[in-house]
Every structure is written in C-alpha cells, then in structure tokens.
Design an enzyme around this catalytic site. Sequence first.
Site, PDB file in Angstrom:
ATOM      1  N   LEU A  24     -13.565  81.182  73.755  1.00 19.17           N
ATOM      2  CA  LEU A  24     -14.066  82.144  74.762  1.00 19.17           C
ATOM      3  C   LEU A  24     -12.915  82.816  75.479  1.00 19.17           C
ATOM      4  O   LEU A  24     -12.954  84.009  75.790  1.00 19.17           O
ATOM      5  CB  LEU A  24     -14.969  81.403  75.758  1.00 19.17           C
ATOM      6  CG  LEU A  24     -15.684  82.280  76.787  1.00 19.17           C
ATOM      7  CD1 LEU A  24     -16.673  83.212  76.082  1.00 19.17           C
ATOM      8  CD2 LEU A  24     -16.422  81.430  77.819  1.00 19.17           C
ATOM      9  N   GLU A  25     -11.875  82.008  75.744  1.00 17.88           N
ATOM     10  CA  GLU A  25     -10.703  82.530  76.461  1.00 17.88           C
ATOM     11  C   GLU A  25      -9.464  81.823  75.937  1.00 17.88           C
ATOM     12  O   GLU A  25      -9.585  80.812  75.237  1.00 17.88           O
ATOM     13  CB  GLU A  25     -10.856  82.254  77.966  1.00 17.88           C
ATOM     14  CG  GLU A  25     -10.920  80.765  78.272  1.00 17.88           C
ATOM     15  CD  GLU A  25     -11.695  80.432  79.531  1.00 17.88           C
ATOM     16  OE1 GLU A  25     -12.240  81.357  80.178  1.00 17.88           O
ATOM     17  OE2 GLU A  25     -11.788  79.247  79.856  1.00 17.88           O
TER      18      GLU A  25
ATOM     19  N   ASN B 115     -16.349  67.025  68.555  1.00 16.53           N
ATOM     20  CA  ASN B 115     -17.687  66.900  69.134  1.00 16.53           C
ATOM     21  C   ASN B 115     -18.411  65.683  68.581  1.00 16.53           C
ATOM     22  O   ASN B 115     -18.237  65.317  67.415  1.00 16.53           O
ATOM     23  CB  ASN B 115     -18.517  68.161  68.845  1.00 16.53           C
ATOM     24  CG  ASN B 115     -17.859  69.415  69.419  1.00 16.53           C
ATOM     25  OD1 ASN B 115     -17.021  69.317  70.335  1.00 16.53           O
ATOM     26  ND2 ASN B 115     -18.178  70.568  68.872  1.00 16.53           N
TER      27      ASN B 115
ATOM     28  N   HIS C 211     -13.846  61.984  67.093  1.00 12.23           N
ATOM     29  CA  HIS C 211     -14.189  61.270  68.326  1.00 12.23           C
ATOM     30  C   HIS C 211     -15.490  60.491  68.187  1.00 12.23           C
ATOM     31  O   HIS C 211     -16.074  60.074  69.195  1.00 12.23           O
ATOM     32  CB  HIS C 211     -14.301  62.255  69.503  1.00 12.23           C
ATOM     33  CG  HIS C 211     -12.968  62.792  69.917  1.00 12.23           C
ATOM     34  ND1 HIS C 211     -12.840  63.863  70.763  1.00 12.23           N
ATOM     35  CD2 HIS C 211     -11.707  62.433  69.607  1.00 12.23           C
ATOM     36  CE1 HIS C 211     -11.552  64.138  70.954  1.00 12.23           C
ATOM     37  NE2 HIS C 211     -10.837  63.280  70.251  1.00 12.23           N
TER      38      HIS C 211
ATOM     39  N   ALA D  29     -18.429  81.976  70.727  1.00 10.72           N
ATOM     40  CA  ALA D  29     -18.296  81.521  69.338  1.00 10.72           C
ATOM     41  C   ALA D  29     -19.361  82.125  68.427  1.00 10.72           C
ATOM     42  O   ALA D  29     -19.072  82.495  67.284  1.00 10.72           O
ATOM     43  CB  ALA D  29     -18.390  79.993  69.306  1.00 10.72           C
TER      44      ALA D  29
ATOM     45  N   THR E 156     -12.155  74.937  71.738  1.00 12.30           N
ATOM     46  CA  THR E 156     -11.499  73.781  72.354  1.00 12.30           C
ATOM     47  C   THR E 156     -10.410  74.253  73.304  1.00 12.30           C
ATOM     48  O   THR E 156      -9.716  75.230  73.047  1.00 12.30           O
ATOM     49  CB  THR E 156     -10.931  72.807  71.294  1.00 12.30           C
ATOM     50  OG1 THR E 156     -10.335  71.672  71.943  1.00 12.30           O
ATOM     51  CG2 THR E 156      -9.907  73.481  70.396  1.00 12.30           C
ATOM     52  N   SER E 157     -10.273  73.516  74.425  1.00 16.34           N
ATOM     53  CA  SER E 157      -9.349  73.952  75.485  1.00 16.34           C
ATOM     54  C   SER E 157      -7.914  73.549  75.197  1.00 16.34           C
ATOM     55  O   SER E 157      -6.994  73.941  75.914  1.00 16.34           O
ATOM     56  CB  SER E 157      -9.785  73.343  76.827  1.00 16.34           C
ATOM     57  OG  SER E 157      -9.707  71.922  76.742  1.00 16.34           O
TER      58      SER E 157
HETATM   59  N1  APR Z   1     -17.723  80.105  72.797  1.00 16.00           N
HETATM   60  C1  APR Z   1     -16.458  79.733  72.505  1.00 16.00           C
HETATM   61  N2  APR Z   1     -15.693  78.945  73.316  1.00 16.00           N
HETATM   62  C2  APR Z   1     -16.259  78.532  74.457  1.00 16.00           C
HETATM   63  C3  APR Z   1     -17.582  78.875  74.836  1.00 16.00           C
HETATM   64  C4  APR Z   1     -18.318  79.702  73.938  1.00 16.00           C
HETATM   65  N3  APR Z   1     -19.574  80.095  74.208  1.00 16.00           N
HETATM   66  N4  APR Z   1     -17.843  78.311  76.047  1.00 16.00           N
HETATM   67  C5  APR Z   1     -16.740  77.639  76.401  1.00 16.00           C
HETATM   68  N5  APR Z   1     -15.781  77.773  75.464  1.00 16.00           N
HETATM   69  C6  APR Z   1     -14.430  77.202  75.451  1.00 16.00           C
HETATM   70  C7  APR Z   1     -13.824  77.008  76.813  1.00 16.00           C
HETATM   71  O1  APR Z   1     -13.152  78.206  77.223  1.00 16.00           O
HETATM   72  C8  APR Z   1     -12.837  75.863  76.560  1.00 16.00           C
HETATM   73  O2  APR Z   1     -11.578  76.378  76.136  1.00 16.00           O
HETATM   74  O3  APR Z   1     -14.523  75.920  74.882  1.00 16.00           O
HETATM   75  C9  APR Z   1     -13.477  75.092  75.402  1.00 16.00           C
HETATM   76  C10 APR Z   1     -14.074  73.770  75.841  1.00 16.00           C
HETATM   77  O4  APR Z   1     -13.023  72.963  76.317  1.00 16.00           O
HETATM   78  P1  APR Z   1     -13.353  71.470  76.803  1.00 16.00           P
HETATM   79  O5  APR Z   1     -14.518  71.519  77.736  1.00 16.00           O
HETATM   80  O6  APR Z   1     -12.061  70.887  77.262  1.00 16.00           O
HETATM   81  O7  APR Z   1     -13.875  70.731  75.495  1.00 16.00           O
HETATM   82  P2  APR Z   1     -12.976  70.162  74.319  1.00 16.00           P
HETATM   83  O8  APR Z   1     -11.762  71.006  74.105  1.00 16.00           O
HETATM   84  O9  APR Z   1     -13.892  69.973  73.146  1.00 16.00           O
HETATM   85  O10 APR Z   1     -12.536  68.720  74.878  1.00 16.00           O
HETATM   86  C11 APR Z   1     -11.798  67.890  73.992  1.00 16.00           C
HETATM   87  O11 APR Z   1     -11.945  66.109  75.626  1.00 16.00           O
HETATM   88  O12 APR Z   1     -13.203  65.012  77.195  1.00 16.00           O
HETATM   89  C12 APR Z   1     -12.730  64.936  75.890  1.00 16.00           C
HETATM   90  O13 APR Z   1     -13.700  63.742  74.140  1.00 16.00           O
HETATM   91  C13 APR Z   1     -13.849  64.903  74.897  1.00 16.00           C
HETATM   92  O14 APR Z   1     -13.901  65.849  72.681  1.00 16.00           O
HETATM   93  C14 APR Z   1     -13.633  66.141  74.050  1.00 16.00           C
HETATM   94  C15 APR Z   1     -12.175  66.462  74.269  1.00 16.00           C
END
Ligand code: APR
Length: 240
Positions: free
Chosen positions: A207-208, A96, A113, A224, A181-182
Amino acid sequence: MPPRDAPRIVILTGAGISKESGLHTFRDADGIWASVRLEDVATPEAFVRDPETVHGFYNARREGLLDPAIQPNAAHEALARLEQAWPTEVLLVTQNIDDLHERAGSQRLLHMHGELCKARCTFCGATHDWREEMTLESQCPACGRRGGLRVDVVWFGEMPYHMDEIYQALTDCDLFLSIGTSGNVYPAAGFVQEARVAGAHCVELNLEPSEGASLFTEHHHGPASDVVPRYIDRLLAELP
Ligand code: APR
C-alpha cells in the site's frame, strides 16, 4: 525485463494482502498490535503464564477467519494464476497464518509463521487440522492427552518454519516479489537482501513504501487487489 527464459520466482506475502479480504494487519493504525500487546499473546512465555488468554486470542482470530464473509481477494487469486501459468518454479512464502492463499488455489506455498487452523501437541508433537475452539481441555487426537495443545503458529522468539528451503529458493531466484508486508520482522524482512545478493530483480507491491523499500528495484504502491493482479497480468503477457 526478466531474462529470456522465464525467471524463477519467489514471492513473500504479509498481512497487507489479506486486508481487503477483511482481516486486520498488525501495524496499521487499526492493526492487531494496536489493541493487544504481542507480549501477552504471541510468545512462549505468554502461553506458560496465561494459556487461557492466548487460546482466547487465537480462538477469536480463527472464528473470524472462518466467517463466510472472509474470502480470498483478487491479489490471492492472481498469485494462484501465476503459479498455474508460469513455466518455472514459483515459490510462495507467506508470513500469514490465514488460509486465503490455499483457498485461492496456491499450492507451492510455505507458511513460515505457521497456520491458525492447525494445532500442535506439546506432549507428542503431532500436528492436526483444527478449526474449532481450543482450550486447556482440548484433547490431542494422536496421544489423547489434554492440556497440551497449542495453536501451530510461530511466536516471537521461536524459529520460523521452512527456513532452509526458503533460503535455498532465494539463492536460486531471478525475481523476488514482496507483497503486503511492512518489512519490520526478521527473518522475512531480510529476504530481499538475500535475493539481491543472488542477483534477483526485486519488486515491492505494497500500500505504501515499507521499511525496506529502498532495497527494492521496482515499486508498485496501492491496494494489493489492484496492484498485484495488474503486475501479474503484465508478467504473464510477457511470456514467450
Ligand atoms: N494492500 C497492500 N498492502 C497493504 C494493504 C492493502 N490493502 N493494507 C495494508 N498494507 C500494508 C501496510 O502498509 C503494511 O506495510 O501491509 C503491511 C502490513 O504490515 P504489518 O501489519 O507489519 O504485517 P506484516 O508485515 O505481515 O507483519 C509481519 O509480524 O506481528 C508479526 O507474525 C506477525 O506475520 C506477522 C509479522
């Protein structure tokens, strides 16, 4: 169960940990990439092609982050508590670019990042705290030149920060936590593999189930601000 002496912990966080603080994720249905193409705002080529659009994208996100309504949530606070109370190394690696971990009190923190509230001069390389609008007219506080400032974040196609330190920590860790993170973007998505090779116990708190869910030994799925404090409090309760 963690080893008798407190395990060395590495934590990876993504946008999901900040969602309940009011910040958008990237790949959820209401995520950032659902309304803007990353090729237009998050690559070096986009910055060369159309710097005003890129500045505008990050200025809007910075302004949003600085809104007083945006505050760390219970998950950020639980990780800061863990760092304070844990007797061995706890390294927090975040994808983040927000500053919510710092504001919750985390100190042993690496922004792989980069950071939304930092600027980097493409002329002299100096970096600066930057909490205002950034334009082509913005002046570098170090070299005084205009037109060369960019937000100090890592764009697609660029090398993330602190990778050597992160891989060293993964090699040495006993417990790896992945939060919000996804598992879509490398190299972060590959950290669980490094931790597994090191023999670490790998836990996903999301979340999932993420793309890499099957690589984790333990899973806690839910928001979270609910699952993270619960998990951290249980971990702290096990301390001798
Ligand atoms: N609590 C926990 N997890 C959550 C919540 C919540 N309230 N809401 C969403 N999520 C989860 C989603 O299910 C998903 O798996 O958070 C994850 C967010 O995934 P992304 O949107 O892909 O974000 P991230 O994994 O941080 O992306 C990684 O991609 O675009 C680039 O540089 C950007 O740092 C980022 C990187």
